[in-house]
Design an enzyme around this catalytic site. Structure first.
Site, PDB file in Angstrom:
ATOM      1  N   GLU A 156       0.302   3.615   1.761  1.00 46.64           N
ATOM      2  CA  GLU A 156       0.401   4.049   3.164  1.00 46.64           C
ATOM      3  C   GLU A 156       1.752   3.680   3.767  1.00 46.64           C
ATOM      4  O   GLU A 156       2.120   4.191   4.821  1.00 46.64           O
ATOM      5  CB  GLU A 156      -0.732   3.436   3.993  1.00 46.64           C
ATOM      6  CG  GLU A 156      -2.109   3.984   3.659  1.00 46.64           C
ATOM      7  CD  GLU A 156      -2.323   5.426   4.146  1.00 46.64           C
ATOM      8  OE1 GLU A 156      -1.695   5.824   5.129  1.00 46.64           O
ATOM      9  OE2 GLU A 156      -3.119   6.140   3.500  1.00 46.64           O
TER      10      GLU A 156
ATOM     11  N   TYR B 145      -1.451   0.419  10.344  1.00 44.85           N
ATOM     12  CA  TYR B 145      -1.718  -0.235   9.057  1.00 44.85           C
ATOM     13  C   TYR B 145      -0.493  -0.130   8.143  1.00 44.85           C
ATOM     14  O   TYR B 145      -0.010  -1.127   7.583  1.00 44.85           O
ATOM     15  CB  TYR B 145      -2.932   0.417   8.378  1.00 44.85           C
ATOM     16  CG  TYR B 145      -3.150  -0.034   6.948  1.00 44.85           C
ATOM     17  CD1 TYR B 145      -3.692  -1.280   6.668  1.00 44.85           C
ATOM     18  CD2 TYR B 145      -2.801   0.787   5.866  1.00 44.85           C
ATOM     19  CE1 TYR B 145      -3.881  -1.699   5.350  1.00 44.85           C
ATOM     20  CE2 TYR B 145      -2.989   0.380   4.554  1.00 44.85           C
ATOM     21  CZ  TYR B 145      -3.531  -0.867   4.302  1.00 44.85           C
ATOM     22  OH  TYR B 145      -3.709  -1.274   3.003  1.00 44.85           O
TER      23      TYR B 145
ATOM     24  N   SER C 127       0.817  -1.219   0.000  1.00 51.01           N
ATOM     25  CA  SER C 127       0.000   0.000   0.000  1.00 51.01           C
ATOM     26  C   SER C 127       0.847   1.265   0.000  1.00 51.01           C
ATOM     27  O   SER C 127       1.934   1.310   0.609  1.00 51.01           O
ATOM     28  CB  SER C 127      -0.872  -0.015   1.262  1.00 51.01           C
ATOM     29  OG  SER C 127      -1.382   1.263   1.518  1.00 51.01           O
TER      30      SER C 127
HETATM   31  P1  NAP Z   1     -11.245  -4.857   1.647  1.00 52.89           P
HETATM   32  O1  NAP Z   1     -12.398  -4.576   0.747  1.00 52.89           O
HETATM   33  O2  NAP Z   1     -11.246  -4.254   3.015  1.00 52.89           O
HETATM   34  O3  NAP Z   1     -11.101  -6.428   1.767  1.00 52.89           O
HETATM   35  C1  NAP Z   1     -10.256  -6.990   2.727  1.00 52.89           C
HETATM   36  C2  NAP Z   1     -10.398  -8.484   2.692  1.00 52.89           C
HETATM   37  O4  NAP Z   1      -9.563  -9.028   3.719  1.00 52.89           O
HETATM   38  C3  NAP Z   1     -11.817  -8.984   2.950  1.00 52.89           C
HETATM   39  O5  NAP Z   1     -12.063 -10.107   2.161  1.00 52.89           O
HETATM   40  C4  NAP Z   1     -11.756  -9.379   4.420  1.00 52.89           C
HETATM   41  O6  NAP Z   1     -12.650 -10.426   4.787  1.00 52.89           O
HETATM   42  C5  NAP Z   1     -10.338  -9.917   4.514  1.00 52.89           C
HETATM   43  N1  NAP Z   1      -9.894  -9.878   5.916  1.00 52.89           N
HETATM   44  C6  NAP Z   1      -9.731  -8.801   6.691  1.00 52.89           C
HETATM   45  N2  NAP Z   1      -9.349  -9.162   7.936  1.00 52.89           N
HETATM   46  C7  NAP Z   1      -9.297 -10.528   7.915  1.00 52.89           C
HETATM   47  C8  NAP Z   1      -8.977 -11.512   8.902  1.00 52.89           C
HETATM   48  N3  NAP Z   1      -8.629 -11.159  10.135  1.00 52.89           N
HETATM   49  N4  NAP Z   1      -9.052 -12.815   8.534  1.00 52.89           N
HETATM   50  C9  NAP Z   1      -9.382 -13.172   7.268  1.00 52.89           C
HETATM   51  N5  NAP Z   1      -9.697 -12.279   6.307  1.00 52.89           N
HETATM   52  C10 NAP Z   1      -9.646 -10.985   6.629  1.00 52.89           C
HETATM   53  O7  NAP Z   1      -9.867  -4.411   0.967  1.00 52.89           O
HETATM   54  P2  NAP Z   1      -9.588  -4.080  -0.570  1.00 52.89           P
HETATM   55  O8  NAP Z   1      -9.885  -2.648  -0.802  1.00 52.89           O
HETATM   56  O9  NAP Z   1     -10.193  -5.117  -1.413  1.00 52.89           O
HETATM   57  O10 NAP Z   1      -8.001  -4.205  -0.600  1.00 52.89           O
HETATM   58  C11 NAP Z   1      -7.365  -5.444  -0.929  1.00 52.89           C
HETATM   59  C12 NAP Z   1      -5.957  -5.431  -0.398  1.00 52.89           C
HETATM   60  O11 NAP Z   1      -5.240  -4.343  -0.953  1.00 52.89           O
HETATM   61  C13 NAP Z   1      -5.851  -5.260   1.115  1.00 52.89           C
HETATM   62  O12 NAP Z   1      -4.755  -6.019   1.557  1.00 52.89           O
HETATM   63  C14 NAP Z   1      -5.572  -3.785   1.285  1.00 52.89           C
HETATM   64  O13 NAP Z   1      -4.878  -3.531   2.496  1.00 52.89           O
HETATM   65  C15 NAP Z   1      -4.727  -3.505   0.066  1.00 52.89           C
HETATM   66  N6  NAP Z   1      -4.797  -2.144  -0.437  1.00 52.89           N
HETATM   67  C16 NAP Z   1      -5.994  -1.592  -0.759  1.00 52.89           C
HETATM   68  C17 NAP Z   1      -6.047  -0.296  -1.254  1.00 52.89           C
HETATM   69  C18 NAP Z   1      -7.349   0.350  -1.656  1.00 52.89           C
HETATM   70  O14 NAP Z   1      -7.353   1.547  -1.932  1.00 52.89           O
HETATM   71  N7  NAP Z   1      -8.448  -0.404  -1.738  1.00 52.89           N
HETATM   72  C19 NAP Z   1      -4.857   0.432  -1.435  1.00 52.89           C
HETATM   73  C20 NAP Z   1      -3.649  -0.193  -1.118  1.00 52.89           C
HETATM   74  C21 NAP Z   1      -3.621  -1.486  -0.641  1.00 52.89           C
HETATM   75  P3  NAP Z   1     -14.100 -10.125   5.454  1.00 52.89           P
HETATM   76  O15 NAP Z   1     -14.992  -9.773   4.314  1.00 52.89           O
HETATM   77  O16 NAP Z   1     -14.440 -11.411   6.118  1.00 52.89           O
HETATM   78  O17 NAP Z   1     -13.888  -8.988   6.412  1.00 52.89           O
END
Ligand code: NAP
Length: 329
Positions: free
Chosen positions: A127, A151, A125
């Protein structure tokens, strides 16, 4: 037929990536947490829930992760699961750090021991850069991290362990350093989703006020369905490297919010209130990146302007809200 495992398939990126891989003819296995009883609305909305296999797994259980990798021998492993909110990470630092780092080491160990040919994508990320000086902007892959939240620190640790497994064991692993990317499948607590959904609710008379925190922050926002294409492209290369995946355009949160209100013909000053409790402990004032390496080396073709992004997000959110109403009835 190639097999891909996606963790975090219930999240925004997981759903879009699963759709992309299915369209490319992959078999997709999605990992979800045990006893997860919420519906998989992203997969459902994209009409792919029946097309992916799902497996419950505790990613903190190293033996279970090893067994998964040994059994399926995936061609590609996309690790998207994480506690992904900066704000939540200040409230739950231990759980954020534990999950976002240990799950990654468990997967990399499993690949090293049981399926060393598996290609691995780690969701890093922007971040991780944290409080970098403005002289470093726009960010490039070479800028050093200085994370400013639990984070960001957890993601930086996961990032370096991924690089370490590539360097130490030759694992085909890489990290995509993604900047904020949005869609109608974004979690409800993320600010762009909140602005667009609430503005549409104000338009329909369902609510009257939108509460926001710091409106002066400047970021580089992009469109999630295009960002997952970069993840796939990164695993199709001969060399495994890190790439910044971003729009390259910077703007303030205030500008985005005002734009959304203007497009929906709503009075911004009348409806938007700044709420002190929504301010962060530490805030990054400005951060944006340079995506030229990803465009040149991966052939990633991101060309959405900020104006087009906002139009697309409003249109998608309307569709998503209508879909949700139909589902309930
Ligand atoms: P998201 O919508 O928040 O999805 C996160 C996923 O991780 C969900 O499937 C969630 O499952 C799972 N998760 C969270 N905590 C967990 C735990 N303790 N055990 C098992 N599963 C868990 O995130 P996203 O936007 O799709 O982002 C995908 C990845 O890219 C993440 O790693 C995020 O940090 C990274 N990222 C995102 C962005 C952005 O702008 N979106 C930018 C940079 C990096 P549940 O549905 O069960 O909660």
């Amino acid at each position: 037929m190639k097999l891909a495992i996606i963790t975090g398939i219930s999240g925004q990126d997981g759903a879009y990536l699963a759709k992309l891989l299915l369209d490319k003819g992959y078999k997709v296995l999605g990992v979800i947490r045990p006893n997860r009883n919420r519906e998989l609305s992203g997969l459902n909305f994209l009409e792919i829930e029946e097309k992916v296999d799902l497996k419950e797994l505790d990613m903190l259980n190293q033996k279970a992760v090893e067994k998964l990798v040994e059994e399926y021998q995936p061609n590609e492993f996309y690790n998207l699961a994480a506690q992904s909110s900066v704000g939540v990470s200040f409230k739950k630092p231990v759980a954020t750090f534990e999950f976002n780092t240990i799950s990654v080491i468990n997967i990399l160990e499993a690949i090293r021991l049981k399926s060393p040919e598996t290609k691995y994508y780690q969701a890093s990320s922007s971040e991780m850069f944290g409080n970098i000086g403005v002289e470093n902007l726009p960010l490039k892959e070479s800028v050093l991290f200085n994370p400013a939240s639990p984070y960001g620190i957890s993601k930086a640790s996961a990032h370096w362990i991924t690089v370490n497994y590539r360097e130490a064991y030759g694992i085909k692993a890489c990290c995509g350093i993604l900047f904020n990317h949005e869609s109608c499948l974004r979690g409800e607590n993320f600010v762009i989703k909140k602005i667009i959904r609430t503005a549409l609710e104000i338009k329909s008379g369902k609510t009257d006020v939108l509460e926001l925190g710091n409106l002066t922050v400047q970021r580089d926002w992009g469109y999630a369905p295009k960002f997952v294409e970069a993840m796939w492209l990164m695993l199709q290369q001969d060399d495994f490297k890190e790439y910044l995946i971003c729009s390259g355009e910077v703007t303030s949160l205030r500008n985005i919010a005002e734009n959304v209100f203007e497009k929906l013909e709503l009075d911004f000053d009348k409806h938007v209130k700044v709420e002190q409790s929504l301010m962060r402990n530490v805030e990054l004032d400005i951060i944006y990146g340079n995506n030229s390496k990803a465009k040149k080396e991966l052939g990633w073709d991101y060309d959405l302007s900020l104006n087009e992004l906002i139009d697309t997000l409003i249109k998608d959110e309307k569709e998503y809200m209508e879909w949700k109403v139909k589902k309930v009835n």
